[in-house]
Design a protein around this motif. Structure first.
Motif, short mmCIF file in Angstrom:
data_model
loop_
_atom_site.label_atom_id
_atom_site.label_comp_id
_atom_site.label_asym_id
_atom_site.label_seq_id
_atom_site.Cartn_x
_atom_site.Cartn_y
_atom_site.Cartn_z
N LEU A 146 44.42 42.56 47.68
CA LEU A 146 43.35 41.56 47.79
C LEU A 146 42.65 41.67 49.15
CD1 LEU A 146 43.61 37.86 46.71
CD2 LEU A 146 42.89 38.36 49.03
N LEU A 147 43.43 41.83 50.21
CA LEU A 147 42.85 41.91 51.55
C LEU A 147 42.21 43.26 51.81
CD1 LEU A 147 45.73 40.12 53.47
CD2 LEU A 147 43.50 39.17 52.91
N ALA A 148 42.53 44.26 51.03
CA ALA A 148 41.93 45.59 51.22
C ALA A 148 40.58 45.73 50.53
CB ALA A 148 42.88 46.67 50.71
N ALA A 149 40.16 44.72 49.77
CA ALA A 149 38.86 44.78 49.09
C ALA A 149 37.74 44.80 50.11
CB ALA A 149 38.71 43.60 48.14
N ARG A 150 36.62 45.43 49.73
CA ARG A 150 35.51 45.59 50.65
C ARG A 150 34.25 44.84 50.23
NH1 ARG A 150 38.79 46.27 53.55
NH2 ARG A 150 39.32 48.05 54.89
N ASP A 151 34.27 44.14 49.11
CA ASP A 151 33.13 43.33 48.71
C ASP A 151 33.65 42.13 47.93
OD1 ASP A 151 33.55 44.24 45.99
OD2 ASP A 151 32.46 46.06 46.54
N ILE A 152 32.76 41.16 47.71
CA ILE A 152 33.16 39.91 47.08
C ILE A 152 33.59 40.10 45.63
CG2 ILE A 152 32.40 37.58 46.50
CD1 ILE A 152 32.92 38.14 49.48
N PRO A 153 32.88 40.86 44.78
CA PRO A 153 33.37 41.05 43.40
C PRO A 153 34.76 41.68 43.34
CG PRO A 153 31.07 41.71 43.57
CD PRO A 153 31.54 41.47 44.96
N ALA A 154 35.02 42.64 44.24
CA ALA A 154 36.33 43.29 44.23
C ALA A 154 37.43 42.32 44.64
CB ALA A 154 36.32 44.50 45.16
N VAL A 155 37.17 41.46 45.62
CA VAL A 155 38.20 40.52 46.04
C VAL A 155 38.41 39.43 45.00
CG1 VAL A 155 36.72 38.89 47.31
CG2 VAL A 155 39.05 39.30 48.07
N GLN A 156 37.37 39.07 44.23
CA GLN A 156 37.55 38.11 43.16
C GLN A 156 38.46 38.68 42.07
OE1 GLN A 156 36.70 35.09 43.29
NE2 GLN A 156 34.82 34.81 44.47
N ASN A 157 38.25 39.94 41.70
CA ASN A 157 39.12 40.57 40.70
C ASN A 157 40.54 40.72 41.23
OD1 ASN A 157 36.90 40.81 38.99
ND2 ASN A 157 36.37 42.86 39.76
N ALA A 158 40.66 41.05 42.53
CA ALA A 158 42.01 41.19 43.10
C ALA A 158 42.73 39.85 43.14
CB ALA A 158 41.90 41.78 44.51
N ARG A 159 42.00 38.77 43.30
CA ARG A 159 42.65 37.46 43.30
C ARG A 159 43.20 37.13 41.91
NH1 ARG A 159 40.08 31.45 44.75
NH2 ARG A 159 42.12 30.39 44.87
N ILE A 160 42.50 37.54 40.88
CA ILE A 160 43.01 37.31 39.52
C ILE A 160 44.35 38.03 39.33
CG2 ILE A 160 42.55 37.70 37.07
CD1 ILE A 160 39.58 37.35 37.67
N ASP A 161 44.42 39.29 39.78
CA ASP A 161 45.67 40.03 39.67
C ASP A 161 46.77 39.38 40.51
OD1 ASP A 161 44.30 41.81 38.07
OD2 ASP A 161 43.88 43.22 39.71
N PHE A 162 46.40 38.87 41.67
CA PHE A 162 47.38 38.20 42.53
C PHE A 162 47.92 36.94 41.86
CE2 PHE A 162 47.95 34.78 45.70
CZ PHE A 162 49.04 35.27 46.38
N GLU A 163 47.06 36.13 41.28
CA GLU A 163 47.52 34.90 40.63
C GLU A 163 48.35 35.20 39.38
OE1 GLU A 163 43.94 32.76 39.97
OE2 GLU A 163 43.84 31.95 42.02
N MET A 164 48.03 36.26 38.68
CA MET A 164 48.85 36.64 37.55
C MET A 164 50.25 37.07 37.98
SD MET A 164 46.09 38.77 35.22
CE MET A 164 47.36 39.22 34.05
#
Length: 457
Positions: free
Chosen positions: A351-369
């Motif tokens: 999640l913290l390695a993402a470089r733009d907002i859409p990527a970090v939003q998708n990474a947050r979904i994986d994190f919450e799962m």
């Protein structure tokens, strides 16, 4: 020490000073504003150098009238830098002038120069060398005293005076500000006068750093929101308006202070501290599961304990051998929760390695799962912290402003405390920090400002 001058030395006159050419000895000695009259080797080692100022006139310190009339000349021994690997015994032939103003109450006055101010017992370049040894080389004052044969108070006063020449924070343009805390001294215990209970006090101090260059702008007592707010309110409006982002640790006190004074400035949370929270969560799960399975603390014969540091390393940077050892730990059914916690930690890193907002939003979904699949109190607590700081995390992803320079400054501060064996006087402590920082910033190559700070929303 004052001695009368001898008749064998030729002193400069008004005609000899005009368009004078420095002799080779004066060039080698290189004491600004002085010329060497004589030099000799001493029987016990070292050299004696006799010098006189080039100027043959001076202004009265009371009335300001310039005078060329000399009342007497005296010899004064002062301390100076060594030349050619040998100590120098510098003898200055100092004139005492008669005031040309008859109405002036001061009848005579001594000559004052840049190298030898009023009542000086050592040259200014010797003090500058001592200050350079303390602030640039990181040498403790007691060792500097031994090198230059000066007193502790003399060098400390010079270091404190050098800190007064540092530009004010309002004069330093800052785009990104970093705020962090460090402990000034060891924790102390005192007995409360009313409750008679022993209370623990930790003397913390907060540091304000230019996140682009690492220049320390200020050091204040405490780490509360009130102390941070007070320092920010002391800054000029023009300085505050040029701030674009403030990098902090996950500290509610820092965030509240910045929002109170700078509501329009974005706040970026340092990603290293967020990753540290993930590693701390994984450690807590490993310790709890080990106690539940084995009924004791981990030992070196336990694989989960033996590979505890391997669990904290970045999963995408592990070698094949490291991954194989982790698989051996995760294959044990007793440590399924440890494997689930490790997966949550890795999702947080992604999640913290993402470089733009859409990527970090998708990474947050994986994190919450991953958090939902783990279903543990430790992972739920971490997810709640991420949700609480989600706005600041997005600012970090978009701007990439971190507290790396601030943490580096804190490392330098710890080295200053270690070299000085601790500090009791906060004024001396702050002077040493600010003086060392500004000199390091001047030597360091200036980092160009990051472009496109608000390019992505």
């Amino acid at each position: 020490m004052f001695q009368p001058t001898g008749p064998h030395l030729s002193l400069p006159t008004a005609s000899s000073v005009i368009d004078a050419v420095r002799d080779p000895t004066s060039v080698v000695f290189n004491l600004d504003g002085y010329q060497v009259l004589a030099a000799c080797d001493l029987p016990l080692g070292g050299r004696r150098v006799s010098a006189v100022a080039n100027s043959v006139e001076a202004a009265c310190p009371d009335c300001g009238v310039v005078s060329t009339r000399v009342h007497q000349r005296t010899r004064q021994k002062v301390k100076d830098l060594g030349v050619g690997g040998k100590d120098i015994e510098l003898v200055i032939i100092k004139p005492r002038f008669l005031c040309a103003e008859a109405a002036c109450a001061r009848r005579t006055f001594t000559q004052v120069t840049d190298q030898l101010p009023f009542r000086a017992r050592c040259t200014a370049r010797l003090k500058a060398a001592a200050v350079e040894a303390v602030l640039d080389e990181g040498m403790p004052i007691w060792r500097t005293c031994a090198r230059y044969q000066l007193g502790w108070a003399t060098i400390n006063t010079a270091v404190t005076a050098d800190a007064l020449t540092i530009p004010a924070p309002d004069m330093v343009p800052v785009r990104a500000l970093g705020i962090d805390e460090h402990r000034f001294a060891r924790a102390k215990w005192f007995k409360h006068p009313e409750t008679a209970q022993w209370c623990r006090v930790e003397p913390w101090m907060s540091t304000f750093v230019d996140a682009d260059t690492g220049h320390i702008l200020g050091v204040v007592d405490g780490r509360s929101s009130a102390n941070i707010t007070r320092w920010l309110k002391q800054r000029s409006q023009a300085w505050l308006e040029q701030l674009q982002v403030v990098a902090i640790d996950p500290s509610s006190a820092f965030r509240n202070a910045v929002r109170q004074v700078l509501p329009a400035v974005e706040i970026s949370v340092d990603h290293w501290h967020v990753v540290r929270l993930g590693n701390q969560m994984l450690t807590e799960v490993r310790q709890r599961v080990t106690r539940e399975v084995l009924g004791r603390r981990g030992r070196k014969e336990d694989s989960v304990w033996a590979h505890r540091m391997l669990l904290l390393r970045a999963g995408d940077r592990l070698t094949d051998a490291g991954l194989h050892r982790l698989e051996q730990v995760f294959d044990d059914e007793d440590y399924e929760q440890v494997a689930a916690a490790w997966a949550v930690k890795e999702r947080l890193r992604a999640l913290l390695a993402a470089r733009d907002i859409p990527a970090v939003q998708n990474a947050r979904i994986d994190f919450e799962m991953a958090v939902a699949a783990a279903d543990m109190a430790e992972t739920d607590k971490l997810a709640a912290t991420v949700a609480k700081w989600w706005t600041e995390i997005k600012v970090f992803v978009r701007t990439q402003v971190t507290n790396a320079r601030t943490e580096s400054a804190n490392t330098g501060i710890k080295q200053i405390k270690r070299t000085g064996r601790g500090f009791r006087n906060q004024k001396n402590y702050q002077s040493r920090i600010l003086g060392t920082s500004v000199r390091q910033t001047r030597r360091r190559r200036r980092i160009p400002h990051q472009q496109g700070l608000h390019a992505q929303r």
